[in-house]
Design an enzyme around this catalytic site. Structure first.
Site, PDB file in Angstrom:
ATOM      1  N   GLY A  21       0.837  -1.203   0.000  1.00  0.00           N
ATOM      2  CA  GLY A  21       0.000   0.000   0.000  1.00  0.00           C
ATOM      3  C   GLY A  21       0.867   1.246   0.000  1.00  0.00           C
ATOM      4  CB  SER A  22       4.152   1.980   1.560  1.00  0.00           C
ATOM      5  OG  SER A  22       3.746   1.607   2.844  1.00  0.00           O
ATOM      6  CB  SER A  81      -2.520  -1.990   2.311  1.00  0.00           C
ATOM      7  OG  SER A  81      -1.724  -2.927   3.010  1.00  0.00           O
ATOM      8  CG  HIS A 130      -4.243  -4.219   5.620  1.00  0.00           C
ATOM      9  ND1 HIS A 130      -4.342  -2.923   5.186  1.00  0.00           N
ATOM     10  CD2 HIS A 130      -3.211  -4.230   6.483  1.00  0.00           C
ATOM     11  CE1 HIS A 130      -3.394  -2.192   5.757  1.00  0.00           C
ATOM     12  NE2 HIS A 130      -2.683  -2.969   6.546  1.00  0.00           N
ATOM     13  NE  ARG A 145      10.265  -5.411 -21.792  1.00  0.00           N
ATOM     14  CZ  ARG A 145      11.268  -6.225 -21.461  1.00  0.00           C
ATOM     15  NH1 ARG A 145      11.138  -7.081 -20.479  1.00  0.00           N
ATOM     16  NH2 ARG A 145      12.409  -6.157 -22.112  1.00  0.00           N
TER      17      ARG A 145
HETATM   18  C1  LIG Z   1      -3.840   4.148   6.063  1.00  0.00           C
HETATM   19  C2  LIG Z   1      -2.689   3.327   5.565  1.00  0.00           C
HETATM   20  N1  LIG Z   1      -2.059   3.688   4.447  1.00  0.00           N
HETATM   21  C3  LIG Z   1      -1.025   2.983   3.948  1.00  0.00           C
HETATM   22  C4  LIG Z   1      -0.553   1.861   4.587  1.00  0.00           C
HETATM   23  C5  LIG Z   1       0.608   1.110   4.015  1.00  0.00           C
HETATM   24  O1  LIG Z   1       0.279  -0.162   3.564  1.00  0.00           O
HETATM   25  P1  LIG Z   1       1.417  -1.300   3.463  1.00  0.00           P
HETATM   26  O2  LIG Z   1       1.646  -1.810   4.825  1.00  0.00           O
HETATM   27  O3  LIG Z   1       0.833  -2.315   2.551  1.00  0.00           O
HETATM   28  O4  LIG Z   1       2.620  -0.654   2.898  1.00  0.00           O
HETATM   29  C6  LIG Z   1      -1.165   1.451   5.775  1.00  0.00           C
HETATM   30  C7  LIG Z   1      -0.649   0.251   6.468  1.00  0.00           C
HETATM   31  O5  LIG Z   1      -1.196  -0.370   7.257  1.00  0.00           O
HETATM   32  C8  LIG Z   1      -2.257   2.201   6.285  1.00  0.00           C
HETATM   33  O6  LIG Z   1      -2.843   1.860   7.434  1.00  0.00           O
END
Ligand SMILES: Cc1ncc(COP(=O)(O)O)c(C=O)c1O
Length: 396
Positions: free
Chosen positions: A58-59, A186, A191, A222
């Site tokens: 998610g990051s 994420s 999750h 690509r």
């Molecule tokens: C609100 C929110 N955004 C982004 C993230 C990042 O996700 P990831 O852990 O998959 O990098 C999290 C992680 O828990 C989150 O709670």
């Protein structure tokens, strides 16, 4: 590691998820490939997100969304120091991609009752420099999306929905993650669905999708829709190795996509089961007078069909949150802060000299009195719930 009676997360992987992953492992094709593609297509279709690209977290999804917003190929491109509004109750990597993209975060307070962004404060914080809202949907709940969309439209702001904690939540029957120009998800272990590590970045137009796709993989041409056209314009280069953009390598893999897709196919079952467990726990908590008067459980907002991530709780002002949390932990109930608490209190904020004028009264309150416990996907038996409530009662 402590063995919790009620942990934040249980092993989320079922035999059938891992069997799918084993098939990929046996094939020897472990990088991004047809299963990732299948997961993306299924995600777009079910969630109604037009373009969905799997990434490794998610990051990374948040990073790509902001890198896309400043990308020179984008028509409406954000410029250095453009302001982005973000709730003070956010995750670390909801915030840092803004800073890493040369943009300026401006923090907004939250509502205590929903934990989500406070719309009055949001409006107050808008200036001529404000260009976008990084909206964090907290723990499966959300703000009043009708009002938020009005503010967005009135001020011509771009909306990025960080839906990393809220996959499956609907506002007036519309999925979170389909309101903004960009949305991110994420699939980390704790999750709503999990692929080990993994995420999805979604957008609504083909231009953004092309930028995201190339950013995701080295800046490569690509796999882009315009791949042939780019090759024609660069005849001196090997058409297979044209670097059309700047880039990262944050692709998902077919191994994690196979687990993610297998879990995604049962998302509705997970949501229902978590909701049933939550409702049963809350019902029992409310039957116990001592627990009811000392713990406030956050409810879903109006018009929200929540896909709960955990059970967010505020302790009564008479109590010391840390003492309660220590006791719960000691007796086997795992806890954690509500996201990261008021993120402005984190040491990294000082180090990077990030400032927003005004107090974050409600985020401070949640920081001081809030915590959350997990929510099981498997059915919770009555005696398990009774034991959990007893531990809460004992902790006061
Ligand atoms: C609100 C929110 N955004 C982004 C993230 C990042 O996700 P990831 O852990 O998959 O990098 C999290 C992680 O828990 C989150 O709670």
């Amino acid at each position: 590691m402590q063995n919790y009676f009620y942990p934040l997360v249980e092993n989320p992987y079922r035999y059938k998820d891992l069997k799918k992953a084993k098939k990929i492992l046996d094939s020897g094709k472990l990088t991004s490939g047809p299963v990732t593609e299948k997961f993306q297509n299924s995600f777009s279709k079910v969630m109604n997100t037009k373009y969905s690209l799997m990434v490794n977290s998610g990051s990374s999804a948040n990073l790509l969304a902001f890198q896309c917003l400043i990308n020179p190929y984008r028509k409406r491109r954000l410029k250095k120091n453009d302001e982005i509004l973000i709730p003070a109750l956010c995750w670390s990597t909801s915030l840092w991609p803004i800073v890493q993209s040369g943009l300026k975060p401006k923090f907004v307070d939250i509502d205590i009752d929903t934990l989500n962004i406070n719309l009055k404060d949001l409006e107050k914080k808008i200036s001529t420099k404000t260009k976008a809202i990084m909206l964090v949907h907290v723990l499966g709940n959300c703000t009043n999306m009708d009002e938020l969309m009005k503010i967005k439209q009135k001020n011509n702001l771009i909306l990025i929905e960080d839906t990393c904690e809220s996959l499956g939540t609907k506002y007036k029957k519309k999925n979170l993650g389909t309101f903004g120009e960009f949305s991110t998800f994420s699939f980390y272990t704790s999750h709503q669905i999990s692929s080990g590590e993994g995420g999805m970045v979604c957008c609504k137009n083909v231009e953004d999708a092309e930028i995201l796709r190339s950013l995701r993989a080295h800046g490569w041409s690509r796999g882009l829709k315009g791949e042939k056209k780019i090759a024609k314009l660069n005849k001196s280069l090997d058409s297979r190795f044209i670097f059309y953009n700047s880039g990262f390598n944050v692709r998902g893999t077919d191994v994690s996509a196979s687990i993610g897709l297998s879990q995604f196919q049962d998302l509705n079952l997970f949501v229902k089961s978590r909701l049933r467990n939550r409702n049963n726990i809350v019902k029992e908590m409310h039957k116990n007078k001592k627990v009811k008067t000392n713990f406030q459980i956050i409810k879903e907002n109006t018009y929200v069909n929540p896909s709960w991530f955990g059970i967010p709780i505020l302790v009564s002002k008479k109590l010391n949150r840390n003492k309660i949390v220590n006791k719960l932990e000691k007796w086997g109930v795992e806890t954690r802060p509500i996201i990261s608490g008021n993120f402005l209190k984190q040491p990294a904020i000082k180090k990077y000299n990030i400032k927003t004028k005004g107090k974050m009264k409600n985020a401070d309150y949640v920081n001081k009195y809030g915590f959350f416990i997990g929510l099981k996907t498997t059915h919770m038996k009555n005696d398990e719930i009774t034991k959990l409530i007893k531990i809460f009662e004992k902790s006061i």
